[in-house]
Each structure stands twice: as C-alpha cells, then as structure tokens.
Design an enzyme around this catalytic site. Structure first.
Site, PDB file in Angstrom:
ATOM      1  N   GLY A  46     -44.954   1.619  21.081  1.00 37.06           N
ATOM      2  CA  GLY A  46     -44.469   0.903  22.266  1.00 37.06           C
ATOM      3  C   GLY A  46     -45.572   0.043  22.846  1.00 37.06           C
ATOM      4  O   GLY A  46     -46.760   0.307  22.631  1.00 37.06           O
ATOM      5  N   GLN A  51     -49.951  -4.811  29.178  1.00 37.21           N
ATOM      6  CA  GLN A  51     -50.983  -4.480  28.187  1.00 37.21           C
ATOM      7  C   GLN A  51     -51.473  -5.720  27.445  1.00 37.21           C
ATOM      8  O   GLN A  51     -52.522  -5.685  26.802  1.00 37.21           O
ATOM      9  CB  GLN A  51     -50.447  -3.454  27.175  1.00 37.21           C
ATOM     10  CG  GLN A  51     -50.194  -2.086  27.783  1.00 37.21           C
ATOM     11  CD  GLN A  51     -49.718  -1.113  26.722  1.00 37.21           C
ATOM     12  OE1 GLN A  51     -48.527  -1.037  26.447  1.00 37.21           O
ATOM     13  NE2 GLN A  51     -50.640  -0.388  26.112  1.00 37.21           N
ATOM     14  N   CYS A  90     -52.088   5.874  23.776  1.00 35.61           N
ATOM     15  CA  CYS A  90     -51.742   4.556  24.298  1.00 35.61           C
ATOM     16  C   CYS A  90     -52.666   3.526  23.666  1.00 35.61           C
ATOM     17  O   CYS A  90     -53.862   3.775  23.525  1.00 35.61           O
ATOM     18  CB  CYS A  90     -51.922   4.566  25.816  1.00 35.61           C
ATOM     19  SG  CYS A  90     -51.585   2.998  26.607  1.00 35.61           S
ATOM     20  N   LEU A  91     -52.116   2.379  23.296  1.00 40.63           N
ATOM     21  CA  LEU A  91     -52.939   1.342  22.675  1.00 40.63           C
ATOM     22  C   LEU A  91     -54.009   0.822  23.630  1.00 40.63           C
ATOM     23  O   LEU A  91     -55.014   0.263  23.189  1.00 40.63           O
ATOM     24  CB  LEU A  91     -52.052   0.180  22.196  1.00 40.63           C
ATOM     25  CG  LEU A  91     -51.084   0.534  21.051  1.00 40.63           C
ATOM     26  CD1 LEU A  91     -50.201  -0.653  20.721  1.00 40.63           C
ATOM     27  CD2 LEU A  91     -51.833   1.007  19.815  1.00 40.63           C
ATOM     28  N   HIS A 132     -43.119   6.419  29.171  1.00 37.91           N
ATOM     29  CA  HIS A 132     -44.507   5.941  29.093  1.00 37.91           C
ATOM     30  C   HIS A 132     -44.566   4.427  29.366  1.00 37.91           C
ATOM     31  O   HIS A 132     -45.390   3.959  30.155  1.00 37.91           O
ATOM     32  CB  HIS A 132     -45.062   6.279  27.705  1.00 37.91           C
ATOM     33  CG  HIS A 132     -46.452   5.776  27.445  1.00 37.91           C
ATOM     34  ND1 HIS A 132     -47.522   6.631  27.235  1.00 37.91           N
ATOM     35  CD2 HIS A 132     -46.946   4.520  27.329  1.00 37.91           C
ATOM     36  CE1 HIS A 132     -48.614   5.895  27.033  1.00 37.91           C
ATOM     37  NE2 HIS A 132     -48.298   4.624  27.078  1.00 37.91           N
ATOM     38  N   GLU A 133     -43.680   3.684  28.718  1.00 37.69           N
ATOM     39  CA  GLU A 133     -43.723   2.214  28.845  1.00 37.69           C
ATOM     40  C   GLU A 133     -43.273   1.762  30.232  1.00 37.69           C
ATOM     41  O   GLU A 133     -43.846   0.821  30.785  1.00 37.69           O
ATOM     42  CB  GLU A 133     -42.875   1.554  27.757  1.00 37.69           C
ATOM     43  CG  GLU A 133     -43.322   1.825  26.321  1.00 37.69           C
ATOM     44  CD  GLU A 133     -44.795   1.570  26.067  1.00 37.69           C
ATOM     45  OE1 GLU A 133     -45.383   0.682  26.709  1.00 37.69           O
ATOM     46  OE2 GLU A 133     -45.384   2.285  25.237  1.00 37.69           O
ATOM     47  N   HIS A 136     -46.016   1.938  32.679  1.00 40.25           N
ATOM     48  CA  HIS A 136     -46.947   0.798  32.618  1.00 40.25           C
ATOM     49  C   HIS A 136     -46.538  -0.289  33.614  1.00 40.25           C
ATOM     50  O   HIS A 136     -47.386  -0.961  34.194  1.00 40.25           O
ATOM     51  CB  HIS A 136     -46.955   0.164  31.216  1.00 40.25           C
ATOM     52  CG  HIS A 136     -47.949   0.794  30.273  1.00 40.25           C
ATOM     53  ND1 HIS A 136     -49.292   0.783  30.494  1.00 40.25           N
ATOM     54  CD2 HIS A 136     -47.771   1.432  29.078  1.00 40.25           C
ATOM     55  CE1 HIS A 136     -49.915   1.393  29.478  1.00 40.25           C
ATOM     56  NE2 HIS A 136     -49.007   1.808  28.610  1.00 40.25           N
TER      57      HIS A 136
END
Ligand SMILES: [Zn+2]
Length: 155
Positions: A46, A51, A90-91, A132-133, A136
């Site tokens: 994701g 991000q 997480c990226l 999670h997304e 953000h």
C-alpha cells in the site's frame, strides 16, 4: 509512468492531515498510476499520497489477493468490527516493524477513478492495509500507535 520518491519518517509532510480530492482529473489519474508503480517497485502492499509528497486523500493498495490493485480516493471507514493483532511495516519507515492492533473487519466508502462512490468490506491483511493507509491521510504513522517495535529481519 514514473517512480516517485518515498518520503521517510521525520519528514513533516507525513504528519499533515490531507485534504479531500475535489476532482478526479488527468493529474490525479497520473498520480495514482505513478503511486501504483512506485508501490510495486518498492514491493509494498500500500502507498498513500502523502508518502510521495502530495497531501491529498488518495491511496493505492494491492495485497496480492483477488482484488488486485485498489485505488481509494477520499476513503472513509464507515464500519468496524472486531479486533486483530498483527505485524506492520511501512515504506516510509524502512526496516522497522511493529505490532499493531486493528479492527478485524472494516467497510470503506471511497471514490474510484471514474468518479463513482463505491463501498468495500475487507478482512485480514486487506482490512489492516486499508486502516494503515487511511491513517496516513490523518498524518498518523503505525510507529505512533504500535504496541511494540522491532528491527527488520527474522524475529
Ligand atoms: Zn505506511
């Protein structure tokens, strides 16, 4: 398409509350395409717009199930059910993983790239990823809510 730069924890943009998307236009579709390509390249499941430096309410998700690529514009979680524990990464937070409690099942309402409002109910990894997304978009990272954190690799 293009690979975008992924912002890392510590960058203030990741703490910003994102603004709703007003129009699904060419520019947004191009951003979604680039976000998907960036997510696949980084082997993530994701990626949220902040991000990659865009503080708008848009995310892409692909947890490798039958849904394939999911694009959520202005997503709102409207129903939650149960609770589950699990590990997240997480990226934007390379090499750190954490145990995070999430709702087991969620329903999310969102706009798709054709400008239509849609609804999706998810469990398991997809449910976790949606939570999670969407976090953000509120400027919230999993490291802020994790019950414990550990370095990457095997436990
Ligand atoms: Zn993340």
């Amino acid at each position: 398409m293009a690979i975008l730069d992924i912002k890392k924890a510590g960058d203030p943009i990741l703490k910003e509350k994102c603004t709703p998307v007003e129009f699904v236009d060419k520019k947004l579709k191009r951003l979604l395409d680039n976000m998907a390509e960036t997510m696949y390249k980084a082997e993530g499941v994701g990626l949220a717009a902040p991000q990659v430096g865009e503080t708008i309410r848009a995310v892409v998700i692909d947890v490798g199930d039958d849904h394939g690529l999911i694009e959520l514009i202005n997503p709102v979680i409207t129903e939650r059910e149960g609770e589950m524990d699990g590990t997240e990464g997480c990226l934007s937070v390379p090499d750190i993983f954490g145990e995070v409690k999430r709702s087991a099942k969620v329903t999310v309402e969102y706009t798709n790239r054709n400008g239509k409002r849609r609804k999706l109910t998810a469990e398991g990894l997809l449910s976790r990823c949606i939570q999670h997304e969407t976090d953000h978009l509120e400027g919230k990272l999993f490291i802020d809510i994790a019950e414990s954190l550990h370095k990457g690799g095997q436990e």
